[in-house]
Design a protein around this motif. Structure first.
Motif, PDB file in Angstrom:
ATOM      1  N   SER A   1       1.001  -1.159  -0.007  1.00 46.07           N
ATOM      2  CA  SER A   1      -0.037  -0.030   0.135  1.00 46.07           C
ATOM      3  C   SER A   1       0.893   1.311   0.113  1.00 46.07           C
ATOM      4  O   SER A   1       2.102   1.106   0.414  1.00 46.07           O
ATOM      5  CB  SER A   1      -0.861   0.091   1.218  1.00 46.07           C
ATOM      6  OG  SER A   1      -0.018   0.245   2.484  1.00 46.07           O
TER       7      SER A   1
ATOM      8  N   LEU B   1      -2.415  -3.685   4.070  1.00 49.13           N
ATOM      9  CA  LEU B   1      -3.677  -3.454   3.432  1.00 49.13           C
ATOM     10  C   LEU B   1      -4.174  -5.016   3.530  1.00 49.13           C
ATOM     11  O   LEU B   1      -4.047  -5.784   2.568  1.00 49.13           O
ATOM     12  CB  LEU B   1      -3.634  -3.066   1.913  1.00 49.13           C
ATOM     13  CG  LEU B   1      -5.202  -3.049   1.382  1.00 49.13           C
ATOM     14  CD1 LEU B   1      -5.871  -1.998   1.986  1.00 49.13           C
ATOM     15  CD2 LEU B   1      -4.711  -2.290  -0.068  1.00 49.13           C
TER      16      LEU B   1
ATOM     17  N   PHE C   1      -8.584  -3.188  -7.378  1.00 53.61           N
ATOM     18  CA  PHE C   1      -8.025  -4.584  -6.523  1.00 53.61           C
ATOM     19  C   PHE C   1      -8.155  -5.992  -7.131  1.00 53.61           C
ATOM     20  O   PHE C   1      -8.206  -6.841  -6.778  1.00 53.61           O
ATOM     21  CB  PHE C   1      -8.464  -4.515  -5.224  1.00 53.61           C
ATOM     22  CG  PHE C   1      -8.301  -3.158  -4.358  1.00 53.61           C
ATOM     23  CD1 PHE C   1      -6.703  -2.806  -4.139  1.00 53.61           C
ATOM     24  CD2 PHE C   1      -9.515  -2.459  -4.347  1.00 53.61           C
ATOM     25  CE1 PHE C   1      -6.648  -1.477  -3.667  1.00 53.61           C
ATOM     26  CE2 PHE C   1      -8.991  -1.185  -3.479  1.00 53.61           C
ATOM     27  CZ  PHE C   1      -7.877  -0.556  -3.231  1.00 53.61           C
TER      28      PHE C   1
ATOM     29  N   GLU D   1      -1.794  -2.557  10.455  1.00 60.52           N
ATOM     30  CA  GLU D   1      -2.040  -3.069   9.103  1.00 60.52           C
ATOM     31  C   GLU D   1      -1.340  -2.604   8.093  1.00 60.52           C
ATOM     32  O   GLU D   1      -0.718  -1.661   8.211  1.00 60.52           O
ATOM     33  CB  GLU D   1      -3.567  -2.836   8.723  1.00 60.52           C
ATOM     34  CG  GLU D   1      -4.625  -3.362   9.750  1.00 60.52           C
ATOM     35  CD  GLU D   1      -4.784  -4.863   9.733  1.00 60.52           C
ATOM     36  OE1 GLU D   1      -3.902  -5.659   8.904  1.00 60.52           O
ATOM     37  OE2 GLU D   1      -5.755  -5.213  10.472  1.00 60.52           O
TER      38      GLU D   1
ATOM     39  N   LEU E   1     -10.272  -6.399   1.218  1.00 65.18           N
ATOM     40  CA  LEU E   1     -10.619  -6.529  -0.341  1.00 65.18           C
ATOM     41  C   LEU E   1     -11.578  -7.535  -0.735  1.00 65.18           C
ATOM     42  O   LEU E   1     -12.548  -7.534  -1.643  1.00 65.18           O
ATOM     43  CB  LEU E   1      -9.251  -6.636  -0.890  1.00 65.18           C
ATOM     44  CG  LEU E   1      -8.141  -5.719  -0.603  1.00 65.18           C
ATOM     45  CD1 LEU E   1      -6.921  -5.855  -1.122  1.00 65.18           C
ATOM     46  CD2 LEU E   1      -8.727  -4.274  -0.677  1.00 65.18           C
TER      47      LEU E   1
ATOM     48  N   SER F   1      -3.410   3.397   7.788  1.00 63.18           N
ATOM     49  CA  SER F   1      -2.628   2.567   6.936  1.00 63.18           C
ATOM     50  C   SER F   1      -3.305   2.402   5.648  1.00 63.18           C
ATOM     51  O   SER F   1      -3.717   3.383   5.127  1.00 63.18           O
ATOM     52  CB  SER F   1      -2.542   1.263   7.625  1.00 63.18           C
ATOM     53  OG  SER F   1      -1.439   0.712   7.065  1.00 63.18           O
ATOM     54  N   GLY F   2      -3.360   0.991   5.131  1.00 65.28           N
ATOM     55  CA  GLY F   2      -3.683   0.914   3.535  1.00 65.28           C
ATOM     56  C   GLY F   2      -5.237   0.950   3.653  1.00 65.28           C
ATOM     57  O   GLY F   2      -5.693   1.095   2.497  1.00 65.28           O
ATOM     58  N   ASN F   3      -6.037   0.964   4.631  1.00 62.96           N
ATOM     59  CA  ASN F   3      -7.308   0.964   4.650  1.00 62.96           C
ATOM     60  C   ASN F   3      -8.226   2.114   3.696  1.00 62.96           C
ATOM     61  O   ASN F   3      -9.012   2.009   3.335  1.00 62.96           O
ATOM     62  CB  ASN F   3      -8.051   0.976   6.160  1.00 62.96           C
ATOM     63  CG  ASN F   3      -7.689  -0.343   6.877  1.00 62.96           C
ATOM     64  OD1 ASN F   3      -7.162  -1.436   6.223  1.00 62.96           O
ATOM     65  ND2 ASN F   3      -7.768  -0.388   8.152  1.00 62.96           N
ATOM     66  N   GLN F   4      -7.346   3.269   4.132  1.00 59.10           N
ATOM     67  CA  GLN F   4      -7.628   4.494   3.431  1.00 59.10           C
ATOM     68  C   GLN F   4      -7.496   4.351   1.985  1.00 59.10           C
ATOM     69  O   GLN F   4      -8.093   5.364   1.074  1.00 59.10           O
ATOM     70  CB  GLN F   4      -7.039   5.840   4.103  1.00 59.10           C
ATOM     71  CG  GLN F   4      -7.199   5.995   5.287  1.00 59.10           C
ATOM     72  CD  GLN F   4      -6.296   6.864   6.141  1.00 59.10           C
ATOM     73  OE1 GLN F   4      -6.754   8.068   6.196  1.00 59.10           O
ATOM     74  NE2 GLN F   4      -5.047   6.591   6.458  1.00 59.10           N
ATOM     75  N   GLU F   5      -6.693   3.504   1.402  1.00 59.22           N
ATOM     76  CA  GLU F   5      -6.760   3.229   0.056  1.00 59.22           C
ATOM     77  C   GLU F   5      -7.790   2.561  -0.506  1.00 59.22           C
ATOM     78  O   GLU F   5      -7.951   2.514  -1.845  1.00 59.22           O
ATOM     79  CB  GLU F   5      -5.460   2.845  -0.294  1.00 59.22           C
ATOM     80  CG  GLU F   5      -4.301   3.607   0.391  1.00 59.22           C
ATOM     81  CD  GLU F   5      -2.812   3.024   0.058  1.00 59.22           C
ATOM     82  OE1 GLU F   5      -2.622   2.480  -0.719  1.00 59.22           O
ATOM     83  OE2 GLU F   5      -2.131   3.482   1.240  1.00 59.22           O
ATOM     84  N   ALA F   6      -8.390   1.745   0.257  1.00 60.36           N
ATOM     85  CA  ALA F   6      -9.517   0.835   0.016  1.00 60.36           C
ATOM     86  C   ALA F   6     -10.880   1.210  -0.111  1.00 60.36           C
ATOM     87  O   ALA F   6     -11.638   1.235  -0.961  1.00 60.36           O
ATOM     88  CB  ALA F   6      -9.409  -0.582   0.281  1.00 60.36           C
TER      89      ALA F   6
ATOM     90  N   TYR G   1      -0.513  -3.380  -5.165  1.00 62.14           N
ATOM     91  CA  TYR G   1      -1.523  -4.037  -4.580  1.00 62.14           C
ATOM     92  C   TYR G   1      -1.498  -5.699  -4.773  1.00 62.14           C
ATOM     93  O   TYR G   1      -1.190  -5.900  -5.992  1.00 62.14           O
ATOM     94  CB  TYR G   1      -2.873  -3.482  -4.603  1.00 62.14           C
ATOM     95  CG  TYR G   1      -2.960  -2.052  -4.269  1.00 62.14           C
ATOM     96  CD1 TYR G   1      -2.658  -1.602  -3.150  1.00 62.14           C
ATOM     97  CD2 TYR G   1      -3.508  -1.123  -5.368  1.00 62.14           C
ATOM     98  CE1 TYR G   1      -2.989  -0.132  -2.771  1.00 62.14           C
ATOM     99  CE2 TYR G   1      -3.701   0.141  -4.948  1.00 62.14           C
ATOM    100  CZ  TYR G   1      -3.081   0.728  -3.677  1.00 62.14           C
ATOM    101  OH  TYR G   1      -3.247   1.907  -3.374  1.00 62.14           O
TER     102      TYR G   1
END
Length: 385
Positions: free
Chosen positions: A157, A290, A362, A288, A295, A310-315, A178
């Protein structure tokens, strides 16, 4: 003829590490070969991928001697040369630092996927010996290895890339890629989401950073407002008994399923209305990267509630595919969980949006193409030396 890539994981292969198997299975221009030190009894099967076990030989003292002096392991060097691989792809920085002397002796480039734990945990935690004797030198060896022109990194991420840069790895040596999920397999179930029981699904190891106790506390409070909700928790770990005890103390029914196969996770996703993962940053810094579980849920059209870090904001797009809550934000967690379960119209739109976002960004096929581009970059850099 396809080039060969040796995909290394010290133990082949944890049930939870389906992402390694699925990513390898999706490669189109490269032939994957899984290489490990040990075979996990009852672990994940990979019938379509060749596997090689190269155990560490000698006594414990002999192995530690080689490790401290960073000497290559002859058997591993010979196996890599025998297999005629063009690249070693190591999952997790911790594994990569241990095999690097052998990979270097085999005159091969190495690509390292950083997942989270291997770059988020504080250097002082490792150096204090909390990760074992070998872990004490992990930060120093990771940064030393990163200086070699034959070593490149993948971050799962953008957030992990930033952490790696802060750790000291040169920015130009890190690409974001990803892992993705099989969106053709993880697709919405036959029962429309609004017609399902008000079931919450949690999938994750029962450890501090996954915050299973926070999940149960929020569930107990929401259940007062919505008596017919249910909570299913998949995963095992050191906090499992604490989680069971907390559910008992709060007098709430929680279905603990323990470790489950990918097929069972999919079956549970097809019965859930919302997926929750209220992760936190652990005391040692672990957080985390991601989560694949998020996903997979999005790909199945399940709105997700997760921590805004962390990567949660990218998903997750807040209030569009689900909700992002503050870390340890119990009040906010209870409010959005109540809101989403009490609003069927919003549930339908979020479900549709989550599925669309998962397939667009994703899809494992798309992301494996990007991974193979990183393979080419890594080997090209090596050949140019």
């Amino acid at each position: 003829m396809k080039q060969k890539v040796a995909i290394f994981r010290s133990t082949l292969l944890q049930i939870s590490e389906t992402f390694i198997r699925d990513q390898a299975n999706t490669l189109s221009s490269w032939e994957p070969i899984l290489i490990g030190r040990t075979e996990l009894n009852g672990g994940l099967k990979t019938p379509n991928i060749k596997r090689e076990i190269v155990p560490e030989l000698g006594s414990t003292l002999h192995r530690l001697f080689h490790f401290w002096l960073q000497r290559p392991e002859t058997d591993l060097v010979q196996k890599l040369q025998q297999l005629q691989v063009s690249l070693v792809h190591a999952h997790f920085g911790t594994d990569a630092t241990r095999i690097w002397p052998s990979v270097k002796a085999a005159k091969l480039p190495m690509l390292v996927t950083l997942h989270g734990q291997d770059i988020n945990i504080h250097r002082k935690w490792w150096e204090a010996g909390h990760g074992g004797l070998r872990g004490k030198v992990y930060p120093r060896r990771l940064l030393s290895m990163a200086k070699d022109p034959s070593v490149y990194f993948i971050a799962v991420s953008k957030a992990i890339k930033q952490k790696a840069i802060e750790y000291g790895i040169p920015e130009e040596k890190i690409n974001v890629s990803y892992i993705g999920v099989d969106t053709a397999r993880f697709e919405p179930g036959s029962l429309p989401i609004g017609q399902r029981r008000k079931r919450i699904l949690f999938v994750g190891r029962m450890v501090e950073k996954k915050a299973p106790l926070a999940m149960i506390r929020a569930y107990a409070e929401v259940r007062i407002r919505i008596p017919d909700i249910e909570l299913v928790m998949i995963g095992t770990g050191p906090l499992l008994e604490d989680a069971k005890q907390l559910a008992k103390e709060l007098a709430v029914d929680v279905e603990f399923l323990g470790t489950q196969s990918s097929d069972e996770v999919l079956a549970q996703l097809h019965q859930a209305q919302v997926f929750c993962l209220p992760s936190v940053t652990a005391e040692n810094g672990d957080a985390e990267g991601l989560p694949i579980a998020i996903l997979e849920a999005m790909s199945c059209g399940i709105p997700c509630i997760a921590t805004r870090h962390s990567g949660n904001q990218e998903a997750i797009s807040n209030n569009f595919t689900g909700y992002l809550i503050p870390e340890k934000g119990h009040v906010e967690f209870v409010e959005v969980l109540t809101l989403i379960l009490n609003n069927p119209e919003n549930l339908y739109s979020m479900s549709k949006n989550a599925r669309h976002r998962a397939t667009q960004y994703f899809n494992i096929q798309l992301n494996s193409t990007l991974l193979e581009a990183n393979y080419i970059i890594s080997t090209g850099q090596n050949y140019a030396q």
